[in-house]
Motif scaffolding. Structure first.
Motif, mmCIF file in Angstrom:
data_model
loop_
_atom_site.group_PDB
_atom_site.id
_atom_site.type_symbol
_atom_site.label_atom_id
_atom_site.label_comp_id
_atom_site.label_asym_id
_atom_site.label_seq_id
_atom_site.Cartn_x
_atom_site.Cartn_y
_atom_site.Cartn_z
ATOM 1 N N THR A 111 33.652 38.600 35.039
ATOM 2 C CA THR A 111 34.515 39.799 35.141
ATOM 3 C C THR A 111 35.408 39.585 36.278
ATOM 4 O OG1 THR A 111 34.224 42.037 34.963
ATOM 5 C CG2 THR A 111 32.627 41.031 36.484
ATOM 6 N N PRO A 112 36.360 40.126 36.037
ATOM 7 C CA PRO A 112 37.173 40.282 37.233
ATOM 8 C C PRO A 112 36.851 41.172 38.298
ATOM 9 C CG PRO A 112 38.357 41.525 35.323
ATOM 10 C CD PRO A 112 36.858 40.893 34.718
ATOM 11 N N THR A 113 37.166 40.745 39.451
ATOM 12 C CA THR A 113 36.733 41.751 40.649
ATOM 13 C C THR A 113 37.889 42.984 40.736
ATOM 14 O OG1 THR A 113 37.789 40.263 42.321
ATOM 15 C CG2 THR A 113 35.563 39.984 42.014
ATOM 16 N N LEU A 114 37.432 43.814 41.612
ATOM 17 C CA LEU A 114 38.654 44.887 41.655
ATOM 18 C C LEU A 114 40.024 44.113 42.447
ATOM 19 C CD1 LEU A 114 39.626 47.685 41.908
ATOM 20 C CD2 LEU A 114 38.668 48.020 44.156
ATOM 21 N N ILE A 115 39.741 43.395 43.254
ATOM 22 C CA ILE A 115 41.157 42.527 43.656
ATOM 23 C C ILE A 115 41.697 41.823 42.699
ATOM 24 C CG2 ILE A 115 40.110 40.862 44.820
ATOM 25 C CD1 ILE A 115 43.167 42.623 46.076
ATOM 26 N N GLY A 116 40.951 41.287 41.703
ATOM 27 C CA GLY A 116 41.380 40.300 40.833
ATOM 28 C C GLY A 116 42.145 41.248 39.856
ATOM 29 N N ARG A 117 41.682 42.187 39.357
ATOM 30 C CA ARG A 117 42.367 43.184 38.495
ATOM 31 C C ARG A 117 43.834 43.691 39.099
ATOM 32 N NH1 ARG A 117 39.346 44.906 34.035
ATOM 33 N NH2 ARG A 117 37.166 44.751 34.374
ATOM 34 N N GLN A 118 43.528 44.034 40.383
ATOM 35 C CA GLN A 118 44.924 44.413 40.857
ATOM 36 C C GLN A 118 45.980 43.198 40.890
ATOM 37 O OE1 GLN A 118 43.294 45.901 44.751
ATOM 38 N NE2 GLN A 118 42.801 48.011 43.802
ATOM 39 N N PHE A 122 49.362 43.742 39.013
ATOM 40 C CA PHE A 122 50.707 43.387 39.771
ATOM 41 C C PHE A 122 51.696 42.313 39.128
ATOM 42 C CE2 PHE A 122 53.054 40.670 42.950
ATOM 43 C CZ PHE A 122 53.748 41.533 43.416
ATOM 44 N N TYR A 123 51.048 41.214 38.763
ATOM 45 C CA TYR A 123 51.628 40.172 38.036
ATOM 46 C C TYR A 123 52.063 40.678 36.746
ATOM 47 C CZ TYR A 123 52.725 36.316 35.061
ATOM 48 O OH TYR A 123 53.395 35.716 33.971
ATOM 49 N N ARG A 124 51.547 41.623 35.948
ATOM 50 C CA ARG A 124 51.938 41.858 34.639
ATOM 51 C C ARG A 124 53.074 43.048 34.747
ATOM 52 N NH1 ARG A 124 47.248 44.215 32.763
ATOM 53 N NH2 ARG A 124 47.935 46.211 33.621
ATOM 54 N N GLU A 125 52.872 43.978 35.835
ATOM 55 C CA GLU A 125 53.834 44.849 35.890
ATOM 56 C C GLU A 125 55.262 44.515 36.671
ATOM 57 O OE1 GLU A 125 51.833 48.211 37.424
ATOM 58 O OE2 GLU A 125 50.346 48.167 35.841
ATOM 59 N N PHE A 126 55.171 43.652 37.657
ATOM 60 C CA PHE A 126 56.264 43.597 38.312
ATOM 61 C C PHE A 126 56.730 42.012 38.409
ATOM 62 C CE2 PHE A 126 53.873 46.764 40.838
ATOM 63 C CZ PHE A 126 55.144 47.905 40.525
#
Length: 134
Positions: A111-118, A122-126
């Motif tokens: 599962t992704p960690t909290l920082i991994g999700r962030q 970030f990659y997806r949105e920016f």
């Protein structure tokens, strides 16, 4: 006279704990700049889309559905690297344990960690669609 800089609070180079014992969350962005970034991003997309932990085989299946075929050992190697970077965590799937050998097998759920999700968001949105400089 030269003085050595104080490196007691310097972050760990591998994303592990720094001198204060806290994990260096900056390492989690490392997958975005590696030569295999497309593979890491695809794996993180699968992990982030899942509401539960997934196995390496399930990640590989979802990648294939999306048109990206990766060998099983490549998926496991990328997941290992994401763990080292702090972007992914894992736990042993004890529901499948029937004997001692099952405990030794690599039946991990990721599962992704909290920082991994962030980082992935970030990659997806920016960054998605931004020009790539190589």
């Amino acid at each position: 006279m030269s003085q050595d800089p104080d490196t007691s609070a310097a972050p760990a180079a591998d994303g592990g704990p720094d001198a204060s014992g806290e994990p260096d969350s900056r390492a989690a962005v490392g997958y975005l700049i590696r030569p295999e970034a497309d593979e890491y991003i695809a794996i993180m997309t699968v992990l982030e889309a899942s509401v539960t932990e997934v196995s390496a085989a399930e990640v590989r299946t979802e990648l294939a559905r999306a048109g990206r075929r990766l060998a099983a050992d490549t998926v496991e190697a990328r997941l290992d690297a994401l763990i080292e970077m702090g972007a992914v965590s894992y736990q042993t799937n004890t529901s499948q344990v029937r004997r001692v050998a099952d405990l030794l097998a690599r039946n991990w759920r990721y599962t992704p960690t909290l920082i991994g999700r962030q980082v992935q968001r970030f990659y997806r949105e920016f960054l998605t669609g931004a020009p790539t400089v190589r």
